[in-house]
Design a protein around this motif. Structure first.
Motif, mmCIF file in Angstrom:
data_model
loop_
_atom_site.group_PDB
_atom_site.id
_atom_site.type_symbol
_atom_site.label_atom_id
_atom_site.label_comp_id
_atom_site.label_asym_id
_atom_site.label_seq_id
_atom_site.Cartn_x
_atom_site.Cartn_y
_atom_site.Cartn_z
ATOM 1 N N SER A 1 0.826 -1.207 0.000
ATOM 2 C CA SER A 1 0.000 0.000 0.000
ATOM 3 C C SER A 1 0.859 1.256 0.000
ATOM 4 O O SER A 1 0.573 2.216 -0.729
ATOM 5 N N ILE A 2 1.914 1.249 0.791
ATOM 6 C CA ILE A 2 2.816 2.402 0.835
ATOM 7 C C ILE A 2 3.499 2.601 -0.508
ATOM 8 O O ILE A 2 3.634 3.729 -1.000
ATOM 9 N N SER B 1 4.011 5.542 -5.569
ATOM 10 C CA SER B 1 3.954 5.531 -7.033
ATOM 11 C C SER B 1 2.967 6.583 -7.551
ATOM 12 O O SER B 1 3.261 7.290 -8.520
ATOM 13 N N MET B 2 1.816 6.687 -6.905
ATOM 14 C CA MET B 2 0.831 7.691 -7.317
ATOM 15 C C MET B 2 1.387 9.097 -7.150
ATOM 16 O O MET B 2 1.180 9.962 -8.012
ATOM 17 N N GLN C 1 -5.059 14.867 -7.419
ATOM 18 C CA GLN C 1 -6.124 14.578 -6.460
ATOM 19 C C GLN C 1 -6.113 13.122 -6.031
ATOM 20 O O GLN C 1 -6.344 12.802 -4.862
ATOM 21 N N LYS C 2 -5.849 12.239 -6.963
ATOM 22 C CA LYS C 2 -5.779 10.804 -6.654
ATOM 23 C C LYS C 2 -4.638 10.539 -5.668
ATOM 24 O O LYS C 2 -4.805 9.807 -4.693
ATOM 25 N N ALA C 3 -3.484 11.138 -5.914
ATOM 26 C CA ALA C 3 -2.342 10.968 -5.017
ATOM 27 C C ALA C 3 -2.630 11.559 -3.639
ATOM 28 O O ALA C 3 -2.280 10.968 -2.611
ATOM 29 N N MET D 1 -3.860 6.745 3.633
ATOM 30 C CA MET D 1 -2.750 6.063 4.292
ATOM 31 C C MET D 1 -2.488 6.674 5.672
ATOM 32 O O MET D 1 -2.239 5.962 6.645
ATOM 33 N N MET D 2 -2.570 7.992 5.775
ATOM 34 C CA MET D 2 -2.350 8.649 7.068
ATOM 35 C C MET D 2 -3.452 8.278 8.064
ATOM 36 O O MET D 2 -3.174 8.095 9.250
ATOM 37 N N GLN D 3 -4.689 8.144 7.598
ATOM 38 C CA GLN D 3 -5.771 7.729 8.492
ATOM 39 C C GLN D 3 -5.552 6.300 8.982
ATOM 40 O O GLN D 3 -5.800 5.991 10.154
ATOM 41 N N MET D 4 -5.080 5.438 8.083
ATOM 42 C CA MET D 4 -4.774 4.058 8.494
ATOM 43 C C MET D 4 -3.663 4.065 9.541
ATOM 44 O O MET D 4 -3.737 3.349 10.537
ATOM 45 N N ARG D 5 -2.636 4.865 9.316
ATOM 46 C CA ARG D 5 -1.531 4.967 10.273
ATOM 47 C C ARG D 5 -2.040 5.465 11.621
ATOM 48 O O ARG D 5 -1.691 4.915 12.669
#
Length: 105
Positions: free
Chosen positions: A43-44, A49-50, A77-79, A86-90
């Protein structure tokens, strides 16, 4: 923020399975599907990559290259959305870690 109902989750899962090619084998519950660590690392890498693609698109547009502004905006916007997710998951993982750490045995 609205909650997801079980029927919405089932519908999303069914749609994602229908989008797979016919010869794709889905893992069953008994099979090893990889570790959580591997999932996080992948995921990271995807988010990175995005972000690199968005940076390249912006750079191409700013240097006068052949880049569609709408596509550049979509990539940025996608990135951004992927990074926020990802930050919310962290943040959630850190919150769970703190709760587990605070459990007294």
């Amino acid at each position: 923020m609205s909650s997801i109902t079980p029927s919405q989750l089932f519908t999303q899962q069914t749609l994602s399975q229908q989008a797979l090619p016919q010869n794709t084998k889905l893992p069953t519950q008994g099979e090893g599907t990889g570790s959580f660590k591997d999932f996080l690392i992948d995921s990271i890498r995807d988010v990175n990559s995005m972000q690199q693609q968005a940076d390249h698109a912006v750079e191409t547009m700013m240097t006068g290259g052949d880049a569609d502004p709408a596509e550049v905006l979509s990539a940025v916007q996608k990135a951004d959305l992927a990074f926020r997710m990802m930050m919310q998951m962290r943040n959630k993982m850190m919150q769970v870690y703190q709760e587990v750490k605070d459990i007294r045995v």
